[in-house]
Design an enzyme around this catalytic site. Structure first.
Site, PDB file in Angstrom:
ATOM      1  CB  SER A   1      31.568 -50.178  91.581  1.00 55.15           C
ATOM      2  OG  SER A   1      30.793 -51.201  90.973  1.00 55.15           O
TER       3      SER A   1
ATOM      4  CE1 TYR B   1      31.398 -53.139  96.013  1.00 58.17           C
ATOM      5  CE2 TYR B   1      29.938 -53.013  94.105  1.00 58.17           C
ATOM      6  CZ  TYR B   1      31.217 -53.077  94.639  1.00 58.17           C
ATOM      7  OH  TYR B   1      32.320 -53.062  93.802  1.00 58.17           O
TER       8      TYR B   1
ATOM      9  CE  LYS C   1      32.817 -50.094  95.641  1.00 53.43           C
ATOM     10  NZ  LYS C   1      34.265 -49.823  95.643  1.00 53.43           N
TER      11      LYS C   1
HETATM   12  N1  LIG Z   1      35.597 -57.324  90.637  1.00 49.78           N
HETATM   13  C1  LIG Z   1      34.632 -56.564  90.145  1.00 49.78           C
HETATM   14  O1  LIG Z   1      33.762 -57.053  89.379  1.00 49.78           O
HETATM   15  C2  LIG Z   1      34.570 -55.097  90.508  1.00 49.78           C
HETATM   16  C3  LIG Z   1      33.706 -54.283  89.750  1.00 49.78           C
HETATM   17  C4  LIG Z   1      33.617 -52.932  90.060  1.00 49.78           C
HETATM   18  C5  LIG Z   1      34.381 -52.396  91.082  1.00 49.78           C
HETATM   19  N2  LIG Z   1      35.215 -53.203  91.798  1.00 49.78           N
HETATM   20  C6  LIG Z   1      36.002 -52.571  92.865  1.00 49.78           C
HETATM   21  O2  LIG Z   1      37.365 -52.749  92.590  1.00 49.78           O
HETATM   22  C7  LIG Z   1      38.111 -52.660  93.813  1.00 49.78           C
HETATM   23  C8  LIG Z   1      39.078 -53.821  93.876  1.00 49.78           C
HETATM   24  O3  LIG Z   1      38.325 -55.020  93.958  1.00 49.78           O
HETATM   25  P1  LIG Z   1      38.775 -56.404  93.307  1.00 49.78           P
HETATM   26  O4  LIG Z   1      37.731 -56.803  92.360  1.00 49.78           O
HETATM   27  O5  LIG Z   1      40.191 -56.330  92.898  1.00 49.78           O
HETATM   28  O6  LIG Z   1      38.555 -57.336  94.583  1.00 49.78           O
HETATM   29  P2  LIG Z   1      39.568 -58.208  95.449  1.00 49.78           P
HETATM   30  O7  LIG Z   1      38.710 -58.792  96.508  1.00 49.78           O
HETATM   31  O8  LIG Z   1      40.388 -59.073  94.556  1.00 49.78           O
HETATM   32  O9  LIG Z   1      40.547 -57.095  96.082  1.00 49.78           O
HETATM   33  C9  LIG Z   1      40.172 -56.253  97.133  1.00 49.78           C
HETATM   34  C10 LIG Z   1      41.405 -56.054  98.004  1.00 49.78           C
HETATM   35  O10 LIG Z   1      41.082 -55.079  99.012  1.00 49.78           O
HETATM   36  C11 LIG Z   1      41.682 -55.522 100.221  1.00 49.78           C
HETATM   37  N3  LIG Z   1      40.994 -54.936 101.366  1.00 49.78           N
HETATM   38  C12 LIG Z   1      39.743 -55.200 101.809  1.00 49.78           C
HETATM   39  N4  LIG Z   1      39.507 -54.493 102.946  1.00 49.78           N
HETATM   40  C13 LIG Z   1      40.622 -53.764 103.185  1.00 49.78           C
HETATM   41  C14 LIG Z   1      40.987 -52.856 104.210  1.00 49.78           C
HETATM   42  N5  LIG Z   1      40.157 -52.562 105.220  1.00 49.78           N
HETATM   43  N6  LIG Z   1      42.207 -52.267 104.138  1.00 49.78           N
HETATM   44  C15 LIG Z   1      43.074 -52.574 103.135  1.00 49.78           C
HETATM   45  N7  LIG Z   1      42.795 -53.451 102.159  1.00 49.78           N
HETATM   46  C16 LIG Z   1      41.578 -54.034 102.183  1.00 49.78           C
HETATM   47  C17 LIG Z   1      41.560 -57.051 100.186  1.00 49.78           C
HETATM   48  O11 LIG Z   1      42.478 -57.679 101.075  1.00 49.78           O
HETATM   49  C18 LIG Z   1      41.838 -57.347  98.720  1.00 49.78           C
HETATM   50  O12 LIG Z   1      43.209 -57.605  98.494  1.00 49.78           O
HETATM   51  C19 LIG Z   1      37.066 -52.622  94.925  1.00 49.78           C
HETATM   52  O13 LIG Z   1      36.883 -51.286  95.357  1.00 49.78           O
HETATM   53  C20 LIG Z   1      35.809 -53.137  94.254  1.00 49.78           C
HETATM   54  O14 LIG Z   1      34.644 -52.674  94.881  1.00 49.78           O
HETATM   55  C21 LIG Z   1      35.327 -54.537  91.528  1.00 49.78           C
END
Ligand SMILES: NC(=O)c1ccc[n+]([C@@H]2O[C@H](COP(=O)([O-])OP(=O)(O)OC[C@H]3O[C@@H](n4cnc5c(N)ncnc54)[C@H](O)[C@@H]3O)[C@@H](O)[C@H]2O)c1
Length: 263
Positions: free
Chosen positions: A138, A151, A155
């Site tokens: 992230s 977080y 991260k």
């Molecule tokens: N959305 C944002 O703004 C953003 C920004 C930077 C980084 N991220 C990162 O991107 C990645 C994906 O996030 P997203 O935004 O698609 O969120 P999201 O919540 O849509 O998806 C996260 C997925 O991870 C799964 N998950 C959670 N715990 C788990 C576990 N123990 N085992 C297996 N699966 C698990 C959830 O069921 C979900 O489907 C994450 O690592 C998040 O930190 C997101």
């Protein structure tokens, strides 16, 4: 790396970014896309939508046995794993008051799961002289996620671990990328905004909120260029530079933004 004929595993594959990666990798000609998620039903829905190259798997990334079993099963089915995307992640939306269980969950999902994935895939990748790890970290891993201490901390650790892997194994053929987006329009951010969390509001005020498909575009380009740091929001590079050159000035700017949002 291009995606044609590649065997790919995506954890958190049912989520916003993970499902966009699955669709995009299939469109790029991947031979197999394993959509692995804690939410098995959602993973199946995503895999069905992606089409016949996709395969759904139930996976808790914090359970090393399950990670090992998924890797072994994928290698048995498809002969190899070319690209493992450690993408599952969680937020806590809190500071130092978050209890140990919350910190532990963030540590296990955001960091330790990347170690489990590397342990499971490295032997075969190094024996073959190549393989690719994409770690979804992230912008919080190179800056600060206002409003979420665990977080931010985990991260940063995830970026550190990805860099360590890249430095240690690149000469043996392993490629590693750390994906560091800022705001992305997924349930993770949407839920934070709906709940009025300060961190989500800071993200929305700090730059464009990209669609997961735009992030997938950046990933395909970043993988093709085998770039370590994949920054879908280019401004994050400028922020990171400013933070490195003038940490006090950078923090003062961030505090000013927070004061403005709180007013
Ligand atoms: N959305 C944002 O703004 C953003 C920004 C930077 C980084 N991220 C990162 O991107 C990645 C994906 O996030 P997203 O935004 O698609 O969120 P999201 O919540 O849509 O998806 C996260 C997925 O991870 C799964 N998950 C959670 N715990 C788990 C576990 N123990 N085992 C297996 N699966 C698990 C959830 O069921 C979900 O489907 C994450 O690592 C998040 O930190 C997101």
């Amino acid at each position: 790396m291009n995606l044609t004929d590649r065997v790919v595993v995506i954890t958190g594959g049912a989520g916003g970014i993970g499902s966009a990666l699955a669709r995009r990798f299939a469109a790029e000609g991947a031979a197999a896309v394993v959509v692995a998620d804690l939410d098995a039903d959602a993973a199946r829905t995503v895999a069905d939508g992606v089409g016949p190259v996709a395969h759904a798997a139930a996976l808790d990334v914090t359970d090393e046995e399950q990670v090992r079993a998924l890797v072994a099963d994928t290698e048995r089915r498809y002969g190899r794993i070319d690209l493992f995307c450690a993408n599952a992640g969680v937020t806590t939306s809190g500071g130092v008051e978050v209890d140990d269980a919350g910190w532990d969950r963030a540590w296990r999902v955001n960091v330790l799961s990347h170690v489990y994935a590397a342990r499971a895939v490295l032997p075969a990748m190094l024996a073959r002289g190549g393989g690719y790890l994409l770690h979804t970290c992230s912008a919080a891993g190179v800056l600060t996620a206002v409003g979420d201490a665990a977080y931010t901390t985990t991260k940063h650790a995830a970026v550190g671990f990805a860099e360590w892997l890249s430095v240690t194994y690149r000469d043996q053929g392993l490629r590693v990328s750390a994906l560091c987006p800022q705001g992305v329009d997924t349930p993770m951010l949407a839920e934070g905004l709906a709940a009025g969390h300060l961190g989500a509001r800071v993200i929305a005020a700090s730059g464009a909120v990209l669609s997961p498909d735009q992030v997938a575009d950046s990933v395909v380009t970043g993988l093709a260029e085998e770039r370590f740091l994949i920054l879908p929001h280019p401004e994050v590079a400028a922020y990171a530079l400013r933070r490195a050159e003038d940490p006090d000035g950078w923090q003062a700017g961030l505090r000013k933004l927070v004061r403005r949002l709180r007013a």
